[in-house]
Design a protein around this motif. Structure first.
Motif, mmCIF file in Angstrom:
data_model
loop_
_atom_site.group_PDB
_atom_site.id
_atom_site.type_symbol
_atom_site.label_atom_id
_atom_site.label_comp_id
_atom_site.label_asym_id
_atom_site.label_seq_id
_atom_site.Cartn_x
_atom_site.Cartn_y
_atom_site.Cartn_z
ATOM 1 N N UNK A 1 0.856 -1.187 0.000
ATOM 2 C CA UNK A 1 0.000 0.000 0.000
ATOM 3 C C UNK A 1 0.896 1.243 0.000
ATOM 4 N N UNK A 2 0.698 2.083 -0.999
ATOM 5 C CA UNK A 2 1.493 3.305 -1.113
ATOM 6 C C UNK A 2 0.553 4.506 -1.076
ATOM 7 N N UNK A 3 0.502 5.138 0.064
ATOM 8 C CA UNK A 3 -0.185 6.415 0.227
ATOM 9 C C UNK A 3 0.428 7.114 1.426
ATOM 10 N N UNK B 1 4.173 7.081 5.528
ATOM 11 C CA UNK B 1 4.806 8.181 6.257
ATOM 12 C C UNK B 1 5.871 8.863 5.426
ATOM 13 N N UNK B 2 7.072 8.946 5.976
ATOM 14 C CA UNK B 2 8.187 9.615 5.289
ATOM 15 C C UNK B 2 9.006 8.672 4.409
ATOM 16 N N UNK B 3 8.530 7.447 4.249
ATOM 17 C CA UNK B 3 9.334 6.445 3.532
ATOM 18 C C UNK B 3 9.128 6.444 2.021
ATOM 19 N N UNK B 4 8.243 7.297 1.521
ATOM 20 C CA UNK B 4 8.018 7.450 0.086
ATOM 21 C C UNK B 4 7.804 6.080 -0.573
ATOM 22 N N UNK C 1 3.611 9.542 -1.719
ATOM 23 C CA UNK C 1 4.463 9.740 -2.882
ATOM 24 C C UNK C 1 3.658 10.086 -4.140
ATOM 25 N N UNK C 2 4.353 10.671 -5.110
ATOM 26 C CA UNK C 2 3.725 11.020 -6.374
ATOM 27 C C UNK C 2 3.336 9.765 -7.139
ATOM 28 N N UNK C 3 2.157 9.793 -7.741
ATOM 29 C CA UNK C 3 1.662 8.634 -8.479
ATOM 30 C C UNK C 3 2.626 8.218 -9.592
ATOM 31 N N UNK C 4 3.197 9.169 -10.308
ATOM 32 C CA UNK C 4 4.107 8.835 -11.404
ATOM 33 C C UNK C 4 5.315 8.048 -10.917
ATOM 34 N N UNK C 5 5.825 8.402 -9.721
ATOM 35 C CA UNK C 5 6.970 7.684 -9.157
ATOM 36 C C UNK C 5 6.617 6.237 -8.860
ATOM 37 N N UNK C 6 5.377 6.001 -8.452
ATOM 38 C CA UNK C 6 4.913 4.638 -8.184
ATOM 39 C C UNK C 6 4.797 3.863 -9.492
ATOM 40 N N UNK C 7 4.109 4.431 -10.452
ATOM 41 C CA UNK C 7 3.838 3.726 -11.705
ATOM 42 C C UNK C 7 5.109 3.415 -12.479
ATOM 43 N N UNK C 8 6.070 4.319 -12.427
ATOM 44 C CA UNK C 8 7.302 4.130 -13.207
ATOM 45 C C UNK C 8 8.105 2.915 -12.759
#
Length: 401
Positions: A149-151, A156-159, A186-193
């Motif tokens: 889960x990424x939100x 927290x601060x772990x991006x 974190x930014x969605x683009x950073x996740x998807x990439x």
């Protein structure tokens, strides 16, 4: 040959009007005039048992019992999406042992799993790659992938570091990652990439993450799979409509059914399917997105109606009308068609009625939801308290001499 069960007269998804026969828990034949214990289901639609790629049935804050919902919805495979991590997988195994449905799992990269509402990846010490690898390797019969889960609240601060760790564990075990997207950072683009072909983005039509930019297109074109994952806050009609218009079609339709979404806005998988039908997805495509596609995504042998496959079957009535459907943000669309389940079989065995457990005290409910649940409970109690039949419906089992 005489088969254990023959469902006759229905339209069988992908095969037209035909009989379907079951023997020893598997589909044994498709054809006409098959001999066996016949059940006439003329006019109905038979699909593979539905495969819900994102549910929460393990112990913890989000968990629900699958059986009381499965028997009236046609969902025979419930993928638990990260309720358990390495520390808590034994608890999920107990759920799997006792369930009548199938429960494959995605292992949470955080070893504590979803014992609480959020925050499981704020301490990177819980995101132990070596431990996750060992746990997957020791539980191949149960674990089919990794969940992260990424939100903002969860990491927290772990991006995106928890995602990097989840991908490392998944690569070592040759399984996919399912990533939950939500509130940035974190930014969605950073996740998807970071995602690879075959990895899964759940909440793909989120009104919070709003995945509509170039990074979504790039991920889609390299084979990243989009999953609906409706949940309490993961599905918005306007986003789903924009994605369909842009040619970004969800590969899988799932519910993210859990303790907070069960009583609305999700309700169940047939209702979620109806929402996609309402915005233009063809019925055949919607069924594939809730059966064969999720099964393929995790390498399961369910979700198909072919000879030799497990006899997981769902019998539906196709209802036509004017149905009000609501997303996670109370946007409403009108649907003309919905699936109503009439029978659900797992390995050829009919699932009988099963009453739901009480709602946990930590689940937030509106006053109307509480009133409706109380009314439902009273109706069930009254129905069961009434004698089933009168004298004319009885036989004298032990006659007087």
């Amino acid at each position: 040959m005489t088969y254990d069960l023959v469902l006759s007269g229905a339209t069988v998804h992908g095969h037209g009007v035909t009989d379907i026969a079951v023997h020893n828990g598997r589909i044994a034949a498709l054809g006409r005039d098959l001999a066996g214990n016949r059940r006439d289901v003329t006019g109905r639609l038979i699909t593979p048992g539905l495969v819900d790629l994102h549910t929460h049935v393990g112990p913890g804050y989000w968990g629900i019992e699958p059986d009381p919902i499965a028997w009236y919805t046609g969902v025979t495979t419930w993928v638990d999406a990260g309720s358990a991590g390495a520390y808590t997988l034994a608890g999920l195994r107990r759920v799997v042992r006792d369930a009548r449905v199938r429960v494959p799992a995605l292992l949470n990269i955080s070893a504590v799993g979803l014992a609480g509402r959020t925050g499981e990846s704020r301490d990177l010490g819980n995101c132990d790659v070596a431990l996750a690898i060992d746990t997957i390797q020791a539980n191949r019969d149960l674990v089919r992938g990794v969940k992260v889960r990424i939100d903002r609240e969860t990491v927290g601060d772990n991006s995106i570091e928890p995602l990097r760790r989840g991908l490392s564990a998944a690569a070592a075990c040759d399984v996919p990652v399912m990533v939950h997207i939500g509130t940035a950072p974190p930014a969605l683009d950073d996740v998807l990439d970071l995602l690879r072909p075959g990895d899964i983005v759940t909440h793909c039509a989120s009104g919070i993450a709003t995945p509509l930019g170039p990074a979504v297109r790039a991920a889609y074109e390299r084979g990243v799979l989009l999953d609906i994952g409706h949940g309490s806050g993961g599905f918005a009609f306007d986003v789903a409509e924009a994605q369909l218009e842009a040619g970004l079609r969800a590969y899988t339709i799932s519910t993210d059914l859990h303790a907070r979404s069960l009583h609305g806005p999700v309700f169940d998988l047939p209702t979620t399917i109806a929402k996609l039908l309402a915005i233009g997805l063809p019925l055949s495509d919607a069924i594939d997105a809730a059966t064969v596609h999720p099964a393929r995504a995790l390498g399961l042998d369910t979700g198909v109606l072919t000879v030799g496959a497990p006899a997981d079957l769902a019998v539906f009535r196709l209802d036509e009308g004017d149905f009000e459907l609501v997303d996670a943000h109370r946007q409403v669309r009108r649907g003309a068609v919905r699936l109503t389940n009439e029978a659900t079989y797992v390995a050829g065995r009919l699932l009988g009625p099963c009453l739901p457990a009480a709602t946990p005290p930590w689940v937030p409910l509106t006053d109307i939801q509480r009133t409706s649940l109380a009314r439902r409970d009273a109706a069930i109690r009254a129905l069961l308290a009434e004698p089933l039949v009168g004298p004319d419906g009885l036989a004298e089992q032990f006659p007087r001499s």
